[in-house]
Design an enzyme around this catalytic site. Structure first.
Site, PDB file in Angstrom:
ATOM      1  N   GLU A 191     -17.374  12.932  23.062  1.00 19.22           N
ATOM      2  CA  GLU A 191     -16.142  13.396  22.097  1.00 19.22           C
ATOM      3  C   GLU A 191     -16.020  13.276  20.105  1.00 19.22           C
ATOM      4  O   GLU A 191     -15.432  14.073  20.062  1.00 19.22           O
ATOM      5  CB  GLU A 191     -15.556  12.546  22.615  1.00 19.22           C
ATOM      6  CG  GLU A 191     -15.117  11.052  21.782  1.00 19.22           C
ATOM      7  CD  GLU A 191     -13.670  10.009  22.483  1.00 19.22           C
ATOM      8  OE1 GLU A 191     -14.521   8.850  22.490  1.00 19.22           O
ATOM      9  OE2 GLU A 191     -12.714  10.588  23.010  1.00 19.22           O
ATOM     10  N   HIS A 232      -7.919  -2.453   9.750  1.00 22.68           N
ATOM     11  CA  HIS A 232      -8.607  -3.090   9.421  1.00 22.68           C
ATOM     12  C   HIS A 232     -10.067  -3.068  10.896  1.00 22.68           C
ATOM     13  O   HIS A 232     -10.080  -4.017  11.720  1.00 22.68           O
ATOM     14  CB  HIS A 232      -8.653  -4.186   9.209  1.00 22.68           C
ATOM     15  CG  HIS A 232      -7.843  -4.671   7.394  1.00 22.68           C
ATOM     16  ND1 HIS A 232      -7.386  -5.716   7.561  1.00 22.68           N
ATOM     17  CD2 HIS A 232      -7.827  -3.836   7.180  1.00 22.68           C
ATOM     18  CE1 HIS A 232      -6.417  -5.243   6.270  1.00 22.68           C
ATOM     19  NE2 HIS A 232      -7.184  -4.144   5.947  1.00 22.68           N
ATOM     20  N   HIS A 263      -2.728   2.849   8.040  1.00 25.47           N
ATOM     21  CA  HIS A 263      -3.680   1.693   7.446  1.00 25.47           C
ATOM     22  C   HIS A 263      -4.420   0.291   8.189  1.00 25.47           C
ATOM     23  O   HIS A 263      -3.238  -0.054   8.671  1.00 25.47           O
ATOM     24  CB  HIS A 263      -3.241   1.907   6.305  1.00 25.47           C
ATOM     25  CG  HIS A 263      -4.466  -0.041   5.862  1.00 25.47           C
ATOM     26  ND1 HIS A 263      -5.970   0.856   5.179  1.00 25.47           N
ATOM     27  CD2 HIS A 263      -4.575  -0.938   4.991  1.00 25.47           C
ATOM     28  CE1 HIS A 263      -6.068  -0.445   4.800  1.00 25.47           C
ATOM     29  NE2 HIS A 263      -5.807  -1.020   4.952  1.00 25.47           N
ATOM     30  N   GLU A 268       0.514  -1.522  -0.016  1.00 20.23           N
ATOM     31  CA  GLU A 268       0.092   0.117  -0.036  1.00 20.23           C
ATOM     32  C   GLU A 268       1.111   1.971   0.143  1.00 20.23           C
ATOM     33  O   GLU A 268       0.584   2.563  -0.111  1.00 20.23           O
ATOM     34  CB  GLU A 268      -0.717   0.045   0.730  1.00 20.23           C
ATOM     35  CG  GLU A 268      -2.198  -1.194   1.144  1.00 20.23           C
ATOM     36  CD  GLU A 268      -3.368  -1.618  -0.267  1.00 20.23           C
ATOM     37  OE1 GLU A 268      -2.810  -0.330  -0.805  1.00 20.23           O
ATOM     38  OE2 GLU A 268      -3.906  -1.893   0.133  1.00 20.23           O
ATOM     39  N   HIS A 271     -13.183  -3.013   3.433  1.00 19.78           N
ATOM     40  CA  HIS A 271     -12.056  -2.459   3.527  1.00 19.78           C
ATOM     41  C   HIS A 271     -11.120  -2.716   5.007  1.00 19.78           C
ATOM     42  O   HIS A 271     -10.637  -3.659   5.789  1.00 19.78           O
ATOM     43  CB  HIS A 271     -11.031  -2.488   2.230  1.00 19.78           C
ATOM     44  CG  HIS A 271      -9.584  -2.481   2.718  1.00 19.78           C
ATOM     45  ND1 HIS A 271      -9.130  -3.327   1.420  1.00 19.78           N
ATOM     46  CD2 HIS A 271      -8.771  -2.964   3.559  1.00 19.78           C
ATOM     47  CE1 HIS A 271      -7.636  -3.493   1.255  1.00 19.78           C
ATOM     48  NE2 HIS A 271      -7.260  -3.541   3.549  1.00 19.78           N
TER      49      HIS A 271
HETATM   50  O1  2HA Z   1      -1.428  -4.849   3.795  1.00 22.27           O
HETATM   51  O2  2HA Z   1      -3.883  -3.823   4.471  1.00 22.27           O
HETATM   52  O3  2HA Z   1      -4.351  -3.044   2.335  1.00 22.27           O
HETATM   53  C1  2HA Z   1      -1.869  -5.465   3.991  1.00 22.27           C
HETATM   54  C2  2HA Z   1      -3.598  -4.744   4.125  1.00 22.27           C
HETATM   55  C3  2HA Z   1      -3.920  -4.317   2.236  1.00 22.27           C
HETATM   56 ZN    ZN Z   2      -5.596  -3.225   4.471  1.00 17.93          ZN
END
Ligand code: 2HA
Ligand code: ZN
Length: 271
Positions: free
Chosen positions: A169, A141, A139, A116, A210
């Site tokens: 908040e 999840h 980033h 990424e 995602h």
């Molecule tokens: O690197 O999260 O979006 C693994 C991820 C891809």
């Molecule tokens: Zn990801």
């Protein structure tokens, strides 16, 4: 030369990835972090002119030429950074051409930066264009945020408004709201460009079905933004199927934003 394994930026990356893994947000190789480091600080630990190898970036990041980043590795697990930072992390300088990463440390098994990287570097450029102090792109999840993606409209105004309603908040922590992208193919320059476009306006960008991107001055600040969204999404998912009896009113959110003096997205409230 000081011991790189004791450098505060390596220590912080170890602690942050372990924390995020334990929260259940970064299963397997999920998630990635990039942090623009101060050259003078890195030079206390590494000879910044000694390049281990060069790795093509795959696009041009001219505005970042000469900048040094610590970045999680592709295919690597957050879970494993703590025990083996030199394999799971890398530190590189963006070469003068803007297209090459000059590896200074890490990716010891011959690996490279996260797939990424386009979204990360393009987001760094976008955030720096509106905030010179931005240093981190993260980033991940987060579970409830992701769950919410399946049952809530993926509309920036509506998504932000729902999050703001879930914790007092929220409007104070992310008054700029949350940008939302539809599902897109990850790891590509296209999703990088779309993310960066949103990053000019938002410090938080949802990747539909995602995960989420956050940007900030420090690892802590960036994590705090994502953590606050995730808490709000958790409250939403715990209550969305129940009759709603109470809510934080738009007039109360306005009162909060004004009391704490934050510049909020007025068009995201219905007043
Ligand atoms: O690197 O999260 O979006 C693994 C991820 C891809
Ligand atoms: Zn990801």
């Amino acid at each position: 030369m000081k011991d790189i394994l004791k450098a505060p930026f390596v220590e912080e990356m170890k602690k942050m990835t372990a924390n995020m893994y334990r929260l259940g947000w970064d299963e397997r190789n999920g998630g990635n972090i990039s942090w623009m480091l101060n050259e003078d600080e890195v030079a206390e630990y590494l000879d910044i002119h000694s390049i281990i190898r060069t790795i093509p970036i795959g696009f041009e990041a001219k505005a970042l030429a000469g900048k040094i980043f610590i970045v999680t590795g592709t295919g690597k697990y957050f879970k494993n950074v703590m025990d083996d930072p030199e394999t799971n992390l890398g530190i590189f300088k963006i070469a003068d051409d803007g297209c090459t990463a000059e590896l200074l440390w890490g990716y010891k098994d011959g690996g490279k930066f996260t797939s990424e990287l386009p979204a990360h570097l393009m987001s760094h450029m976008a955030r720096l264009s509106v905030d010179l102090d931005n240093r981190v792109v993260m980033h991940t999840h987060p579970t409830y945020t992701l769950a919410m993606n399946y049952v809530h409209e993926l509309d920036e105004k509506k998504f932000t408004h729902t999050l703001w309603e879930m914790c007092t908040e929220c409007i104070v922590v992310f008054p700029d709201g949350v940008g939302v992208l539809p599902w897109m193919l990850c790891g590509t320059n296209s999703i990088g460009e779309a993310t960066a476009e949103k990053m000019k306006e938002f410090r938080l960008v949802i990747w539909g079905m995602h995960g989420i991107y956050g940007a900030g001055k420090t690892l802590d600040e960036t994590f705090g933004l994502i953590e606050t969204v995730e808490k709000a999404a958790q409250i939403y998912m715990l209550t969305a199927h129940l009759p709603r009896i109470n809510t934080i009113k738009d007039s109360e959110m306005k009162e909060l934003a004004e009391y704490f003096g934050v510049n909020y997205r007025k068009d995201f409230l219905n007043l």
